[in-house]
Scaffold this motif. Sequence first.
Motif, PDB file in Angstrom:
ATOM      1  N   VAL A 119       0.806  -1.219   0.000  1.00 32.46           N
ATOM      2  CA  VAL A 119       0.000   0.000   0.000  1.00 32.46           C
ATOM      3  C   VAL A 119       0.846   1.280   0.000  1.00 32.46           C
ATOM      4  CG1 VAL A 119      -1.789   1.253   1.286  1.00 32.46           C
ATOM      5  CG2 VAL A 119      -1.912  -1.215   1.053  1.00 32.46           C
ATOM      6  N   PRO A 120       1.900   1.392   0.805  1.00 35.03           N
ATOM      7  CA  PRO A 120       2.595   2.694   0.839  1.00 35.03           C
ATOM      8  C   PRO A 120       3.122   3.144  -0.525  1.00 35.03           C
ATOM      9  CG  PRO A 120       3.374   1.306   2.633  1.00 35.03           C
ATOM     10  CD  PRO A 120       2.493   0.469   1.772  1.00 35.03           C
ATOM     11  N   ASN A 121       3.681   2.209  -1.300  1.00 30.58           N
ATOM     12  CA  ASN A 121       4.258   2.634  -2.569  1.00 30.58           C
ATOM     13  C   ASN A 121       3.462   2.145  -3.777  1.00 30.58           C
ATOM     14  OD1 ASN A 121       4.902  -0.059  -2.562  1.00 30.58           O
ATOM     15  ND2 ASN A 121       7.108   0.247  -2.364  1.00 30.58           N
TER      16      ASN A 121
END
Length: 167
Positions: A119-121
């Motif tokens: 999810v973060p990247n």
Amino acid sequence: MSSTAAQQVRSRLAPLLEGRERVRLTVVPDRRSSAARLPFVVLVSVILVGGVVGLLCFNTSMQQAAFAENKLQEQATNLAARQESLSSQIQRLQDPQNIAARAQRLGMVIPASPALIHVPNGKVEGTAVPADRSATPPLYPRIAKPAYAVTPPATTTQAKTDRHARR
């Protein structure tokens, strides 16, 4: 008292009473006369009747409390049994084997190769392919029947009847 004794008393008292006027004596009612008994009897009767009525009311309230306690105890027992059955039902529904069977009945399958998204990247790992039933193992594998079966031999017994024992 005899008349001579009365004269002797008068003669002795005469010097004491000479300067005084003669006092007239009267009969005084007895001070120890009993008080009216009716109010006392009424008071005692009222106290006794009040005590009996109080005891009856107390006994009635205790009986009502006992009935209420029994009813609540029975209700608590029923609720405890219901809680036990619901807990058992929850455990049965949370069983992984049961969940897998329900998922399979709904058409869900295990994916062959899942894809993961970070999810973060937003990076995707792996390649997603459509799932089919080939990757889903059977829930209840078929067990081959043994080549032989063990069955106990049939035995029969006959009961002998005695004609003389029945009469």
